[in-house]
Design an enzyme around this catalytic site. Structure first.
Site, PDB file in Angstrom:
ATOM      1  N   HIS A 139       0.859  -1.173   0.000  1.00  0.00           N
ATOM      2  CA  HIS A 139       0.000   0.000   0.000  1.00  0.00           C
ATOM      3  C   HIS A 139       0.902   1.233   0.000  1.00  0.00           C
ATOM      4  O   HIS A 139       2.026   1.208   0.516  1.00  0.00           O
ATOM      5  CB  HIS A 139      -0.867  -0.032   1.266  1.00  0.00           C
ATOM      6  CG  HIS A 139      -1.960   0.973   1.316  1.00  0.00           C
ATOM      7  ND1 HIS A 139      -1.736   2.298   1.628  1.00  0.00           N
ATOM      8  CD2 HIS A 139      -3.305   0.857   1.114  1.00  0.00           C
ATOM      9  CE1 HIS A 139      -2.886   2.950   1.624  1.00  0.00           C
ATOM     10  NE2 HIS A 139      -3.857   2.107   1.310  1.00  0.00           N
ATOM     11  N   ASP A 216       2.549  -4.329   8.335  1.00  0.00           N
ATOM     12  CA  ASP A 216       1.299  -3.606   8.125  1.00  0.00           C
ATOM     13  C   ASP A 216       0.180  -4.632   8.243  1.00  0.00           C
ATOM     14  O   ASP A 216      -0.025  -5.458   7.351  1.00  0.00           O
ATOM     15  CB  ASP A 216       1.321  -2.953   6.744  1.00  0.00           C
ATOM     16  CG  ASP A 216      -0.010  -2.301   6.378  1.00  0.00           C
ATOM     17  OD1 ASP A 216      -0.980  -2.427   7.149  1.00  0.00           O
ATOM     18  OD2 ASP A 216      -0.073  -1.671   5.303  1.00  0.00           O
ATOM     19  N   GLN A 219      -5.106  -5.187   7.039  1.00  0.00           N
ATOM     20  CA  GLN A 219      -6.049  -6.090   6.392  1.00  0.00           C
ATOM     21  C   GLN A 219      -6.111  -7.458   7.060  1.00  0.00           C
ATOM     22  O   GLN A 219      -6.960  -8.278   6.686  1.00  0.00           O
ATOM     23  CB  GLN A 219      -5.682  -6.258   4.911  1.00  0.00           C
ATOM     24  CG  GLN A 219      -5.794  -4.996   4.087  1.00  0.00           C
ATOM     25  CD  GLN A 219      -7.220  -4.489   3.949  1.00  0.00           C
ATOM     26  OE1 GLN A 219      -8.172  -5.234   4.120  1.00  0.00           O
ATOM     27  NE2 GLN A 219      -7.368  -3.219   3.646  1.00  0.00           N
ATOM     28  N   LYS A 242     -10.706  -0.109  10.086  1.00  0.00           N
ATOM     29  CA  LYS A 242     -10.798  -1.429   9.464  1.00  0.00           C
ATOM     30  C   LYS A 242     -11.315  -2.474  10.453  1.00  0.00           C
ATOM     31  O   LYS A 242     -11.641  -3.592  10.068  1.00  0.00           O
ATOM     32  CB  LYS A 242      -9.424  -1.897   8.970  1.00  0.00           C
ATOM     33  CG  LYS A 242      -8.665  -0.903   8.128  1.00  0.00           C
ATOM     34  CD  LYS A 242      -9.065  -0.950   6.690  1.00  0.00           C
ATOM     35  CE  LYS A 242      -7.968  -0.353   5.836  1.00  0.00           C
ATOM     36  NZ  LYS A 242      -8.437   0.418   4.708  1.00  0.00           N
ATOM     37  N   CYS A 384      -4.668   2.290  -3.847  1.00  0.00           N
ATOM     38  CA  CYS A 384      -3.413   2.748  -3.219  1.00  0.00           C
ATOM     39  C   CYS A 384      -2.289   1.732  -3.419  1.00  0.00           C
ATOM     40  O   CYS A 384      -1.427   1.572  -2.547  1.00  0.00           O
ATOM     41  CB  CYS A 384      -3.613   3.044  -1.736  1.00  0.00           C
ATOM     42  SG  CYS A 384      -4.670   4.466  -1.422  1.00  0.00           S
TER      43      CYS A 384
END
Length: 429
Positions: A139, A216, A219, A242, A384
């Site tokens: 991203h 990261d 997700q 999220k 992104c």
């Protein structure tokens, strides 16, 4: 004294296979009617999650009963606000398996958390020629901060590639870890490919070379259990919006020794111990990194969201979403000329519950617009991840992303409307 923590609590969800049937009554937005009287179908959860009533009630409760600045006041409102704010920190720590709440730094979002590491740890530790290893699937939030750092410090950015199936090429990553590598920063689950990266293996390779690992987890955190110790990570970032929580709130987890050694990111109130006219000393962890009045209500809301996800159970969420993902792929793979990016559920059973796809000769934005007219919300564009789309030779893709609130019937209707939309666009192109 009424405590913020006395806001409506989340009862454990009964055991069942169909989580959507149990949880959808908690989400007011999902009950609304879209254009032309059609039921709204929201398939854009990877962009932002919807919020259950338990989170909305926790926010309302905070502002109705406890609204005050934290840490600075001796009065009862400040004490209750501080209790709720720091309680959310403890919940975030438990959610990711941190050793203690002091390892959780609140930020505005995951992007700010990555920028914090780049500015604080990066500028203090990287020299010209040092290397930061990323991947082509990242991203922009995990690309741009390192590009800016490279401009400031002269460090070198390298990028691991992909396999033909759209997974991380671990052999390529292994070949690019050198004695100059200082950090490997990568996504745990790609927001476009949906692949689940082997973070534990990556961490083992990185640590053997003396490098740190930043994950990261935006997700992955809402969809499967994540434990920073089991992953072997050094830093991990997450985002409230999220996780069924409010926007404007995220966090950085870092190993305590690393955070202790890092200089502050921003200066101002709250992050200080003593201030003189010509110098200052810093507060202890985690407040050293939290300048100014924080997003208090948002933190309380995120804490309620974490309670909600914990009550359902991440294992159960992941299992239900695996069923939905198989159904989604079965329907999409039957559409002529549609190409899904990333591994299939057969190639990677634990992949994410999303599908980004490209249809030859049809623009993703046109697909999304037609679906929206049918009350179906999906994402279109580069998500992104522009370098990743260039890797595939396309400028955009359409993406349907699911959650535990998604029903099988919604997937079927989406697939039917998608097929009709593609046929219409081909006929009128």
């Amino acid at each position: 004294m009424t405590s913020t923590l006395s806001a409506p609590q989340v009862a454990p969800v009964p055991q069942t296979d169909n989580l959507a049937a149990l949880t959808r009554p908690d989400f007011p937005l999902l009950a609304q009617t879209a254009c032309l009287g059609q039921p709204l179908i929201y398939l854009d959860h990877a962009a932002t999650s919807q919020k259950p009533r338990q989170v909305l009630e926790a926010l309302q409760h905070y502002y109705d009963h406890d609204n005050a600045n934290v840490h600075r006041g001796a009065h009862q409102l400040s004490a209750r606000a501080t209790e709720g704010f720091e309680g959310a920190r403890a919940k975030a720590a438990a959610f990711v398996g941190a050793s203690n709440p002091n390892e959780i730094v609140f930020t505005r979002n995951a992007s700010e958390a990555i920028n914090l590491v780049a500015r604080s740890w990066g500028e203090a530790n990287l020299c010209p020629g040092d290397e930061v290893l990323l991947t082509v699937m990242e991203h922009h939030s995990n690309l741009v901060p390192w590009q800016l750092l490279a401009d400031r410090t002269g460090c070198v950015l390298r990028h691991a590639g992909l396999t033909e199936s759209g997974e991380l090429d671990l052999d390529d990553l292994r070949s690019k870890i050198t004695d100059r590598t200082r950090l490997v920063s990568l996504v745990q689950v790609s927001n476009t490919l949906g692949c689940l990266n082997p973070i534990t293996e990556v961490a083992t390779l990185a640590h053997a070379a003396g490098a740190l690992v930043l994950v990261d987890a935006c997700q992955s955190l809402p969809h499967l259990p994540v434990n920073v110790k089991q992953l072997g990570a050094d830093f991990l970032v997450g985002s409230s919006h999220k996780l069924c929580g409010p926007t404007g709130m995220g966090f950085l987890w870092g190993r305590e020794a690393l955070l202790e050694a890092m200089p502050p990111f921003l200066g101002g109130g709250e992050m200080i111990q003593e201030v003189y006219l010509d110098h200052s000393t810093w507060a202890g962890l985690p407040h050293k990194f939290e300048a100014g009045t924080p997003a208090i209500g948002e933190a309380v809301g995120m804490g309620a969201a974490l309670d909600y996800l914990h009550a359902i159970g991440l294992d159960r969420i992941h299992a239900w979403e695996q069923q939905l993902t198989r159904q989604l792929f079965d329907r999409l793979q039957a559409i002529d000329g549609l190409r899904i990016l990333g591994p299939t559920p057969e190639q990677q059973p634990d992949r994410a519950a999303l599908a980004a796809f490209h249809v030859e000769g049809v623009h993703a934005n046109d697909i999304a617009a037609l679906l929206d007219s049918a009350g179906i919300c999906i994402r279109s564009g580069h998500h992104c991840t522009q370098p990743l789309h260039r890797h595939y030779g396309i400028s955009a893709s359409a993406r349907a992303s699911l959650s535990f609130t998604t029903t099988p019937e919604e997937i079927d209707r989406f697939a039917e409307e998608l097929e009709g939309s593609i046929s219409f666009l081909r006929e009128h192109s």
